[in-house]
Write a protein that holds these residues in place. Structure first.
Motif, PDB file in Angstrom:
ATOM      1  N   GLY A 142       0.788  -1.315   0.013  1.00  0.00           N
ATOM      2  CA  GLY A 142      -0.129  -0.117  -0.105  1.00  0.00           C
ATOM      3  C   GLY A 142       0.914   1.412  -0.087  1.00  0.00           C
ATOM      4  N   TYR A 143       0.284   2.052  -0.686  1.00  0.00           N
ATOM      5  CA  TYR A 143       1.030   3.638  -0.646  1.00  0.00           C
ATOM      6  C   TYR A 143       0.160   4.480   0.122  1.00  0.00           C
ATOM      7  N   ASP A 144       0.727   4.707   1.595  1.00  0.00           N
ATOM      8  CA  ASP A 144      -0.030   5.434   2.252  1.00  0.00           C
ATOM      9  C   ASP A 144       0.482   7.151   2.003  1.00  0.00           C
ATOM     10  N   SER A 145      -0.787   7.736   1.409  1.00  0.00           N
ATOM     11  CA  SER A 145      -0.670   8.929   0.971  1.00  0.00           C
ATOM     12  C   SER A 145      -0.348  10.035   1.974  1.00  0.00           C
ATOM     13  N   THR A 146      -1.103   9.672   3.090  1.00  0.00           N
ATOM     14  CA  THR A 146      -1.140  10.838   4.321  1.00  0.00           C
ATOM     15  C   THR A 146       0.356  10.896   4.899  1.00  0.00           C
ATOM     16  N   ASN A 147       1.067   9.696   4.798  1.00  0.00           N
ATOM     17  CA  ASN A 147       2.535   9.787   5.498  1.00  0.00           C
ATOM     18  C   ASN A 147       3.490   9.725   4.405  1.00  0.00           C
ATOM     19  N   GLY A 148       3.175   9.623   3.208  1.00  0.00           N
ATOM     20  CA  GLY A 148       3.898   9.444   1.938  1.00  0.00           C
ATOM     21  C   GLY A 148       4.952   8.287   2.062  1.00  0.00           C
ATOM     22  N   LEU A 149       4.386   7.048   2.423  1.00  0.00           N
ATOM     23  CA  LEU A 149       4.846   6.019   2.817  1.00  0.00           C
ATOM     24  C   LEU A 149       4.700   4.722   2.274  1.00  0.00           C
ATOM     25  N   LEU A 150       5.418   4.140   1.516  1.00  0.00           N
ATOM     26  CA  LEU A 150       5.224   2.651   0.927  1.00  0.00           C
ATOM     27  C   LEU A 150       5.245   1.408   2.419  1.00  0.00           C
ATOM     28  N   ARG A 151       3.983   0.856   2.192  1.00  0.00           N
ATOM     29  CA  ARG A 151       3.919  -0.247   3.560  1.00  0.00           C
ATOM     30  C   ARG A 151       3.584  -1.352   3.015  1.00  0.00           C
TER      31      ARG A 151
END
Length: 298
Positions: A142-151
């Motif tokens: 998942g690309y977490d747009s809130t934190n600019g983070l690949l998880r």
């Protein structure tokens, strides 16, 4: 793949990688909620258990009825952002509650096991808004747009954090769990360690990617040109322009079968990019502006 949330401003930068911004089982739908058209598509999927098309939008999940008109699945009119079909009747998604609904602004990761009729929260409620989701190798990317983070997560509840950068969409090599691609404003960024780090970008600039067969990575650019790569994104062959203008979502079903959403409709290709068939009408609306992605770190 992706107005009313302040977190959207975090993705605004120079180059407009466009995204339609935030805002049951086979045939088991709420026909009373049927609408003439849908708008602001954020995700597409084909359920392998019944080959039914599902369209994630700003106001719920829709599927074509017997006449090809959009029909609301279940009764949720939440804003579905990231969306992926994991297996038969099993979907993962993210997004925001419908206007006027209770609950946190970001839904984190949610899951349906009845083809979108009902959903339950798995994790990160109130903390994360996944604008891109992919399921491969028994793993949720998942690309977490809130934190600019690949998880990444195996069970949807416990997450491993990867690279921090700005992206629009992600795709995972169907034969290699460590090879992850991401679309950025500088081109396609590449990770060979499962998303922990991303190397520099490679042209061309793509808006959305989808990768379901080793030799058939599909990408669509911001003008709607559909391309295919047989070497994991090293080189690309332009196929055709998807009808309807600006792209909103892209999903490959297999090496020849592709679904693409644009401003005018959801289109299906079953011959590798030669012939487009309109599956669902889309109503253009100016209510939501584009979001953009910043360059990935080199």
């Amino acid at each position: 793949m992706k107005t009313h949330r302040a977190v959207q401003a975090a993705t605004a930068v120079t180059l407009g990688l466009t995204l339609a911004a935030c805002s049951g089982g086979d045939g088991d739908t709420d026909s009373s909620a049927a609408v003439t058209t849908v708008s602001h598509i954020h995700g597409l999927g084909l359920d392998p258990s019944g080959q039914r098309l599902y369209v994630a939008t700003h106001e719920g999940i829709y599927t074509p009825d017997s006449k090809g008109n959009p029909e609301l699945v279940g009764n949720s009119k939440d804003d579905f952002m990231g969306f992926t079909v994991a297996q038969g009747k099993t979907f993962y998604a993210s997004g925001h509650p419908a206007s006027g609904s209770d609950g946190p602004g970001n839904k984190g990761l949610i899951k349906s096991t009845d083809a979108g009729r009902t959903w339950r929260s798995l994790s990160l409620s109130g903390k994360s808004d996944f604008h891109a989701l992919d399921y491969a190798h028994g793993t949720i990317y998942g690309y977490d747009s809130t934190n600019g983070l690949l998880r990444t997560s195996k069970d949807g509840t416990t997450w491993k954090d990867g690279a921090t950068f700005q992206a629009l969409d992600i795709a995972v090599d169907p034969d290699d769990a460590d090879l992850v691609l991401a679309t950025t404003s500088d081109g396609v960024a590449r990770s060979t360690d499962g998303g922990k780090t991303f190397a520099g970008t490679r042209q061309p600039v793509m808006a959305f990617l989808s990768w379901k067969a080793k030799n058939a990575l599909y990408g669509v650019d911001t003008s709607g040109v559909l391309s295919r790569s047989a070497d994991g994104g090293a080189t690309w062959k332009k196929l055709a322009t998807v009808p309807g203008g600006q792209p909103q979502a892209l999903t490959a079903v297999d090496a020849q079968h592709v679904l693409a959403a644009t401003q005018s409709g959801v289109y299906e290709v079953k011959d590798g990019g030669k012939t487009f068939t309109k599956r669902l009408a889309v109503e253009s609306s100016g209510g939501h502006g584009p979001a953009a992605a910043t360059p990935a770190p080199s």
